[in-house]
Design a protein around this motif. Structure first.
Motif: not given
Length: 317
Positions: A255, A267, A269, A272, A275
């Protein structure tokens, strides 16, 4: 400072009811933000309801293995709590990166969530500010805007949300517990708690009039390596130019949330999901649609480098 009346509440429901029945009333606990704004004439509540005596100062395990943090837990105590340091290190590190020891000793969990999203023009009552006086204009748009937001902005406001704690809470998927004046309670995911400016930058959260924060709950710990990286102009007592809250698992997933770049903790998602593909892929998604101003375009490469440094630190931990 304008004259105001004052009372001490004995329970959360009593505090919420007192605010609801008194136009212009506000809650006060640590007062680290509200009192400053009252002194310069930005805030002028007619009535203050002191909530320091209503409990809400405990940190406790939840039935499912998460953590419940009372609204009145002081920032210093929260950062030092053994369970926070062990299971939610991101939160402890973010809190310790904020403000000064003196302010952390007074500031509360709920107060940190509710501190005003602001900029120097908000404090200057001689300058137009849509957040302070809706419809008056945004001085920062054509002014000195080095510290300001680069994403999620509107024509009405480009201020940044100043909290370090909130960036960590966003990455941790916290939930805000509240009580209304009629005694009804609700739970608000932190993703929905802070608002983007849109056409109403003076409305910063989804709370209703008289609604009182009673606690913040954190889900079961997710493990991984916790990194909070804050880039600022000086080593202490300074808001972030850019901050990165990251939780990285062994397989590279995790996260990530940013501070210092938007009107709320930022933020996505979708970022993420990138990543495992590296920092560049994460940055491209996280900063998609950024619209920097004349003085703060440097925040884009600064954020990219801070993200890369945070992920590299996590990989080497």
């Amino acid at each position: 400072m304008k004259a105001f009346t004052y009372e001490r509440a004995a329970s959360p429901a009593e505090a919420a009811a007192a605010i609801a029945r008194t136009p212009g009333a506000k809650f006060i606990a640590g007062g680290t933000n509200l009192l400053d704004l009252m002194k310069v004439g930005v805030e002028a509540p007619s009535h203050l309801v002191d909530v320091n005596g209503i409990g809400l100062d405990k940190v406790e395990l939840t039935a499912d293995g998460g953590l419940r943090i009372g609204a009145l837990v002081r920032n210093t105590d929260l950062a030092a709590h053994a369970l926070v340091r062990r299971d939610y290190a991101l939160l402890a590190r973010a809190i310790l990166a904020g403000a000064s020891p003196q302010l952390r000793n007074r500031a509360t969990t709920a107060g940190n969530l509710l501190q005003r999203t602001r900029c120097p023009y908000f404090y200057d009552t001689n300058m137009p500010c849509n957040k302070r006086v809706p419809g008056s204009g945004c001085s920062a748009r054509e002014g000195i805007n080095r510290q300001h937001a680069v994403i999620g902005v509107s024509e009405q406001c480009i201020a940044t949300q100043p909290s370090d704690m909130c960036v960590a809470l966003r990455a941790l998927d916290a939930t805000i517990e509240t009580v209304r004046a009629n005694g009804a309670t609700r739970r608000i995911p932190i993703a929905d708690f802070h608002r983007l400016p849109g056409s109403t930058p003076h409305i910063e959260t989804t709370l209703e009039q008289g609604e009182l924060i009673t606690a913040v709950t954190l889900p079961v710990p997710v493990g991984g390596t916790h990194i909070y990286r804050k880039v600022r102009d000086r080593a202490s007592y300074a808001f972030a130019l850019v901050s990165v809250a990251a939780i990285v698992q062994r397989d590279g997933s995790g996260r990530i949330a940013l501070g210092g770049v938007a009107h709320k903790p930022w933020r996505m998602e979708q970022a993420e999901a990138e990543m495992p593909n590296g920092a560049a892929a994460v940055s491209a998604r996280l900063l998609l649609g950024a619209t920097p101003t004349e003085h703060n375009a440097f925040k884009i490469p600064l954020a990219e480098r801070a993200i890369a440094a945070a992920l590299a630190q996590a990989k080497g931990a």
